[in-house]
Design a protein around this motif. Sequence first.
Motif, mmCIF file in Angstrom:
data_model
loop_
_atom_site.group_PDB
_atom_site.id
_atom_site.type_symbol
_atom_site.label_atom_id
_atom_site.label_comp_id
_atom_site.label_asym_id
_atom_site.label_seq_id
_atom_site.Cartn_x
_atom_site.Cartn_y
_atom_site.Cartn_z
ATOM 1 N N ASN A 130 0.830 -1.209 0.000
ATOM 2 C CA ASN A 130 0.000 0.000 0.000
ATOM 3 C C ASN A 130 0.865 1.261 0.000
ATOM 4 O O ASN A 130 0.527 2.261 0.635
ATOM 5 N N GLU A 190 1.988 5.596 4.001
ATOM 6 C CA GLU A 190 2.316 4.366 3.289
ATOM 7 C C GLU A 190 2.271 3.201 4.273
ATOM 8 O O GLU A 190 2.510 3.369 5.472
ATOM 9 N N GLU A 233 0.811 -4.689 4.271
ATOM 10 C CA GLU A 233 0.007 -5.623 5.060
ATOM 11 C C GLU A 233 0.456 -7.047 4.761
ATOM 12 O O GLU A 233 0.719 -7.397 3.607
ATOM 13 N N ARG A 263 -0.305 -5.161 9.850
ATOM 14 C CA ARG A 263 0.293 -4.226 8.902
ATOM 15 C C ARG A 263 1.242 -3.274 9.625
ATOM 16 O O ARG A 263 1.132 -3.042 10.833
ATOM 17 N N ARG A 283 2.642 0.763 9.275
ATOM 18 C CA ARG A 283 2.240 2.026 8.647
ATOM 19 C C ARG A 283 3.253 3.119 8.982
ATOM 20 O O ARG A 283 3.752 3.204 10.104
#
Length: 292
Positions: free
Chosen positions: A17, A44, A47, A127, A129
């Motif tokens: 992502n 950004e 995952e 995930r 981030r």
Amino acid sequence: EGAEGAEGLNISTIIDNTKKTYPLITASIAKSGTSSFHLSSHDESFEINREIIPSENSNIEFDQLFRYMGNGTFLSLEIRNDTGPWTQLWKRYGKHGYQVFVGDWDNFWSFTSVPLREFAGERIRVRFRYEYESGADWSPVDGDDPNEMGAFIDNVRVTNSQELQRLSSITLGADQTTFELDSLPNDEYWLQIKAKISDRWFGYGKRKIVENYKGIRPELRIDKINKVAEELLEIHVKSKGIKKLILQSSINGGKIWNNEQMVRPKSTKEEELLFQIKQISSSIIYRVIGSN
């Protein structure tokens, strides 16, 4: 438990992502292997595309390394279950302002372990981030070396856990109350149902655990581990209904496992077995797996 490095074999298990301006996988900077995950721009993330079921004793473990990264920018670890939003379990801020000294960044990787007991027995996703809040923004721009900025992550794994693998789905009619599942191997399965009204799908309901075993239900557990000499480990195992036990070792955090010893129990009843192995390094990890 599974490990996620950034090597080529694991790329299919990652959802990228990022903005794709710079690659998520970077070579030459890694805790182990040859690559690591790299985040360096606002909002950004990546995952891990696995359905994990933690236990009471599960931790999520990973290695992290920061280079130039503003003191108003952070890397976070987030978890989501079936029904809830992403929940932040850990975060670390950068340390840099608008001016920096050359090479003033992490010189060594930091190992991080975060408990997952609050998610025990649930299906979760993981995930990482990267988020800018305020102050100096050290996101790379044209002409910069992106590997001098941002956060690097490697060797992500969830200990003492299971992975839920999707097998199949069946569409049921509105008035249908029974169905059959054929040719399932001996194992434990999760059954969940979700509803569709018009064109809208709703979330899954509560899970039903279905056990499919013929004969004796296989059981395997490590009873205790003793260090009986300077370099000798004894691993005591109890098994039932298993035809073959294999002791495996890993020198890279569980990415690759090597067979060390194999034992065949004398019967399918509960039996105590002993593995003895010379421990040549404290960084080696061991596990025992069963096979029928």
